[in-house]
Design an enzyme around this catalytic site. Structure first.
Site, PDB file in Angstrom:
ATOM      1  NE  ARG A  72      -3.913  -2.219   0.253  1.00 53.97           N
ATOM      2  CZ  ARG A  72      -4.396  -2.988  -0.718  1.00 53.97           C
ATOM      3  NH1 ARG A  72      -3.933  -2.885  -1.941  1.00 53.97           N
ATOM      4  NH2 ARG A  72      -5.364  -3.831  -0.476  1.00 53.97           N
ATOM      5  CG  HIS A 239      -5.165 -14.268  -7.142  1.00 52.77           C
ATOM      6  ND1 HIS A 239      -5.738 -14.313  -8.378  1.00 52.77           N
ATOM      7  CD2 HIS A 239      -4.860 -12.966  -6.913  1.00 52.77           C
ATOM      8  CE1 HIS A 239      -5.769 -13.092  -8.880  1.00 52.77           C
ATOM      9  NE2 HIS A 239      -5.237 -12.260  -8.012  1.00 52.77           N
ATOM     10  CG  ASP A 312      -4.051 -11.366  -3.274  1.00 56.49           C
ATOM     11  OD1 ASP A 312      -3.500 -10.238  -3.277  1.00 56.49           O
ATOM     12  OD2 ASP A 312      -5.079 -11.627  -3.920  1.00 56.49           O
TER      13      ASP A 312
END
Ligand SMILES: [Zn+2]
Ligand SMILES: [Zn+2]
Length: 432
Positions: A72, A239, A312
């Protein structure tokens, strides 16, 4: 962190796991000035500044490598920063993470790649930047992948978005082949997933939630395998969530396509019946799918069709999750529970051997990324994790180090507690 007074560490009598040879043996390890200096049965150290850790009855593993995480920074520092994410990683025994480029600004320039690498130097674990495939993740213009590789990008991804334009995807693949670069693909057909919130199936129907069909992933996997055959690109499907996607990848591997894939702990652990709780931490992308899909993914790991397990890790604030299912953000955090979740599921429940499991979170992702990690070697910088595989812990929201607490595993009792982590030669985490 990052000081030059590295304390020497002596790990006593741990069971060392070597995922390369698939073997385990009891030994001491001495880490001097950050370097693994000796591995042998009995090491007696006289130097005063040595921290001695009794690892008897514990497992000593190479530090874990998580090839898919979101830190982030820059842009969303209230959710996570490189530093807080690295602290969460080492608490989870992870000493290397590859971080995705969907920050603000997007990691699509040399200066931003360098910024991440600079931050990595000061942080608790190794942070490797994955750069964007398209400028600003716009899905239109290819980034300067050559320059980004030179700056230190470890791979390329537009994670969070699927590339709609097949011609563009083909061009990206051809370019990556020339560079020998790895593409990490988030497979999603937006036209299909559009307003969807959860897996389209029995539970989406009875709960009245908009569904995302497995076709959303599968169509793109099928297309990208075809493009990879033509372009000879090296692609990694991240994923993976569907049984049918797994079958396509299996077939492609048999036919010699340069393809690898990973699965998340939450897709191995849960099926869509979890949605009856209306807990928004189960709102993830791709969605947690049916039991049939979950069982196929577990088989895929056991048989080695799936190459790696990756978290993830997707931090979101309470304000983004404490809302309706419709409005909540997609994602669960996963760094701190990566090992305990897969250990509980695959080793305890499914009886997979521990060295084999460790391979999925050390040597295998390291090999895919082309980095030297996932091994304990004399003469090399120490990246080591000590685990008490008998300890069981209930996962509590308040105990997370990550800035965000949106874990799908809250309330689960998981086995396998990280006792300490040595990352970049330093003892950076020790459980109390
Ligand atoms: Zn993704
Ligand atoms: Zn992601």
């Amino acid at each position: 962190m990052g000081n030059d007074k590295k304390k020497n560490v002596l790990l006593k009598s741990g069971k060392i796991i070597d995922p390369v040879q698939g073997r385990e043996f009891v030994s001491d390890i001495y880490i001097k000035d950050g370097i693994v200096s000796e591995i042998k049965e009995k090491i007696e150290i006289k130097e005063g500044s040595t921290v001695e850790i009794n690892a008897e009855g514990c497992v000593v593993s190479p530090g874990f490598v998580d090839m898919h995480t979101h830190l982030r920074e820059p842009g969303f520092e209230d959710e996570e920063t490189i530093e807080s994410g690295a602290q969460a990683a080492v608490r989870g025994g992870i000493t290397t993470v590859a971080c995705m480029p969907n920050t603000r600004p997007v990691i699509d320039s040399q200066s931003l790649v360098r910024y991440i690498l600079e931050k990595s130097r000061e942080s608790a674990c190794n942070v490797l930047p994955v750069a964007a495939m398209t400028e600003g993740l716009n899905g239109k213009a290819i980034t300067e992948m050559g320059l980004l590789t030179e700056a230190g990008a470890v791979a390329f991804s537009d994670d969070g978005k699927g590339i709609k334009d097949s011609k563009l995807m083909y061009e990206i693949m051809r370019y990556s082949t020339q560079l020998g670069a790895l593409l990490i693909l988030h497979e999603e057909d937006d036209f299909i997933s559009k307003s969807g919130l959860v897996h389209e199936g029995h539970y989406s129907t009875i709960l009245g939630l908009d569904g995302i069909s497995g076709l959303s992933d599968d169509l793109m996997i099928a297309r990208d395998i075809m493009l990879a055959v033509r372009s000879k690109a090296r692609i990694h499907i991240t994923h993976l969530s569907t049984k049918s996607g797994l079958e396509m990848i299996k077939k492609a591997k048999e036919e010699g396509v340069n393809i690898t894939c990973d699965v998340t702990p939450h897709h191995l652990f849960f099926n869509d019946s979890c949605l009856t709780s209306f807990n928004t931490n189960f709102k993830v992308k791709p969605p947690i799918r049916s039991e049939e899909d979950r069982l196929a993914l577990i088989e895929g790991v056991k048989k080695g069709v799936i190459d790696a397990v990756a978290s993830d890790h997707a931090p979101h604030l309470d304000t983004e999750k404490n809302t309706t299912f419709k409005l909540a953000s997609f994602g669960t955090i996963g760094l701190e529970t990566l090992f305990s979740a897969v250990f509980s599921k695959l080793c305890i429940e499914e009886k997979m051997s521990l060295p084999k499991l460790i391979g999925f979170i050390t040597t295998s992702p390291a090999g895919i990324l082309g980095i030297n990690a996932g091994k304990i070697e004399v003469g090399k910088v120490a990246n080591i994790t000590v685990i008490d595989t008998k300890a069981e812990e209930e996962i509590k929201k308040e105990s997370f180090i990550s800035k965000s607490k949106n874990s799908a595993f809250i309330g689960q009792k998981l086995k396998g507690k990280i006792i300490c982590t040595i990352s970049k030669g330093e003892l950076v985490y020790r459980s109390e």
